[in-house]
Design an enzyme around this catalytic site. Structure first.
Site, mmCIF file in Angstrom:
data_model
loop_
_atom_site.group_PDB
_atom_site.id
_atom_site.type_symbol
_atom_site.label_atom_id
_atom_site.label_comp_id
_atom_site.label_asym_id
_atom_site.label_seq_id
_atom_site.Cartn_x
_atom_site.Cartn_y
_atom_site.Cartn_z
ATOM 1 N N MET A 135 33.329 -19.770 23.062
ATOM 2 C CA MET A 135 34.701 -20.797 23.597
ATOM 3 C C MET A 135 33.952 -21.727 23.900
ATOM 4 O O MET A 135 32.970 -22.723 23.111
ATOM 5 C CB MET A 135 35.251 -20.170 24.025
ATOM 6 C CG MET A 135 35.226 -18.544 24.692
ATOM 7 S SD MET A 135 36.316 -17.861 22.928
ATOM 8 C CE MET A 135 36.467 -17.005 23.286
ATOM 9 N N SER A 136 34.584 -22.663 24.714
ATOM 10 C CA SER A 136 33.778 -24.435 25.702
ATOM 11 C C SER A 136 33.097 -24.244 25.958
ATOM 12 O O SER A 136 32.344 -25.748 26.072
ATOM 13 C CB SER A 136 35.449 -24.757 26.614
ATOM 14 O OG SER A 136 36.215 -24.601 25.166
ATOM 15 N N LEU A 137 31.647 -23.305 25.752
ATOM 16 C CA LEU A 137 30.345 -23.590 26.663
ATOM 17 C C LEU A 137 30.068 -24.263 25.367
ATOM 18 O O LEU A 137 29.085 -25.676 25.246
ATOM 19 C CB LEU A 137 30.354 -22.267 26.448
ATOM 20 C CG LEU A 137 28.692 -22.332 27.580
ATOM 21 C CD1 LEU A 137 28.230 -20.620 27.492
ATOM 22 C CD2 LEU A 137 27.577 -22.096 26.131
ATOM 23 N N LYS A 139 30.976 -27.096 24.182
ATOM 24 C CA LYS A 139 31.111 -28.742 24.259
ATOM 25 C C LYS A 139 29.712 -29.067 25.009
ATOM 26 O O LYS A 139 29.698 -30.411 24.605
ATOM 27 C CB LYS A 139 31.865 -28.978 25.218
ATOM 28 C CG LYS A 139 33.371 -28.470 24.457
ATOM 29 C CD LYS A 139 34.838 -28.768 25.866
ATOM 30 C CE LYS A 139 35.581 -28.669 25.322
ATOM 31 N NZ LYS A 139 36.073 -27.282 25.364
#
Length: 418
Positions: A135-137, A139
């Site tokens: 997921m947003s890890l 980023k």
């Protein structure tokens, strides 16, 4: 999010995919098939299966580990960690480390101390042979690549975005600096409220959807085309605003600066150099653009190797993989004043730098964080790296932070006393 917090969900044990028989058989039974087109594959509890099977559901782009043998991760397993106790936020009842893993729908957990694996467990659908959506890890990988390019002199964070991506001149990014994108202090007219069906995040998702667009769709096609439509609201540099589009803008910037796709760049700079065990991959839009804001998938131990690389400021197994300055710049932290304006009251005193969450605590800990419980948590003082992969029924980390962040600190305190 608030409504979700009051829902009664199946427990971690009750929601394990083995209890449902999804996608089993040749072919699977019709009522056991999970679909992308209707979103069923990403609803709880089906998400507990799909986080380990994204490549089967969506088109992807490989991040090659190369052909070298995997690097060794030495093991010194500590049987005492499961019984460590801590006090969850706003609670007077202690909780054990092991119970917190079940509480937070953990799929995989690994802890490194001074480079040694002291804890490793797998749950639900995940095994040590699988990769998992982070997921947003994602980023923080994008931010790390930007920081590396900056340390190498390939990217100048002080230049305007349009120096690298002139296509964004008429968007909100037209007068923003690369640094403001890296730290998410851009002023955008963009809502990422997942509870609002009219939020901009859904338009962004529709643009990036790799499946055929529905009849009558006349919106942007692909992440890059969507970014050109984002409008400005406010003044850049004043407040932190967590918006996924910033990560995809940064992905475009680093691709333009380096002449390589995000997936090839990550393979070249990190994945091939660390002796990773498995290839990783990115989900892509319909044009093959990697989703730099949330589409990365990787194995638990490989994520731990990456965390150890960051903890040691670009050095791994005695080799300097990239300039130490890239991590030193992350560790500077961002503006606490800008972060305080972002609406994260539970993360008091934190900051955000190069797409890493900086706790600003006594240990100087910082983290990569993704929805549904994904975490790479680095504690420099404790010489500790924690990686958790999870499939929590509630997306926002506010649902698991009360039983995660104090647990991480308890392990750090224990390891520092050894």
């Amino acid at each position: 999010m608030a409504a979700q917090n009051h829902q009664k969900f199946l427990s971690a044990k009750e929601s394990e995919p083995i209890n449902f028989g999804w996608m089993q058989g040749f072919p699977p039974e019709k009522d056991k098939v999970l679909h992308t087109w209707d979103g069923s594959f990403f609803e709880f509890p089906a998400i507990r299966w799909s986080v380990v099977h994204m490549r089967e559901m969506l088109p992807t782009q490989n991040v090659s580990r190369g052909l070298n043998a995997p690097s060794e991760l030495p093991y010194k397993l500590d049987k005492n960690i499961d019984s460590l106790t801590f006090l969850p936020w706003n609670s007077k009842t202690p909780m054990t480390w092991e119970k917190s893993l079940w509480e937070n729908y953990t799929d995989g957990m690994i802890i490194l101390h001074k480079g040694n694996v002291v804890y490793e467990r797998y749950f639900s659908e995940l095994t040590d042979c699988d990769v998992h959506a982070v997921m947003s890890l994602t980023k923080s990988f994008t931010g790390s690549l930007a920081s590396i390019l900056a340390a190498e002199g390939i990217l100048d964070p002080n230049k305007l975005v349009t120096f690298y991506v002139p296509e964004l001149k008429n968007s909100a990014y037209g007068d923003a600096t690369v640094r403001q994108v890296m730290d998410m202090t851009t002023a955008l007219k963009y809502s990422e409220d997942y509870a609002d069906p009219n939020a901009d995040i859904w338009e962004f998702s529709a643009a990036g959807n790799p499946l055929p667009k529905p009849k009558g769709y006349d919106g942007p096609n692909g992440y890059y085309e969507y970014l050109q439509t984002v409008k400005k609201q406010g003044t850049h540099g004043e407040a932190f605003g967590y918006k996924t589009v910033n990560a995809d803008a940064l992905g475009w910037i680093i691709s333009k600066a380096s002449g390589k796709s995000v997936s090839d760049l990550l393979s070249e700079k990190i994945w091939r150099k660390l002796g990773m065990e498995q290839d990783a991959y990115y989900q892509v839009d319909g044009l093959g653009t990697p989703f730099a804001g949330g589409g990365f998938n990787a194995g638990l131990r490989d994520l731990a190797r990456f965390g150890e690389l960051i903890r040691n400021q670009g050095k791994f197994n005695g080799q300097q993989i990239f300039p130490a300055e890239a991590v030193k710049d992350i560790e500077k932290g961002g503006s606490k004043e800008a972060f305080a304006k972002s609406g994260h009251p539970e993360l008091k005193g934190w900051s955000y730098r190069n797409m890493w969450w900086m706790t600003e605590n006594k240990d100087g800990a910082f983290a990569a964080r993704g929805v549904h419980g994904q975490t790479i948590y680095i504690d420099p003082k404790a010489e500790m790296v924690i990686v958790r992969l999870a499939s929590h029924p509630i997306a926002g980390n506010a649902a698991n932070d009360p039983t995660s962040l104090p647990a991480y600190q308890a392990v750090a305190d224990y390891l520092m006393k050894k």
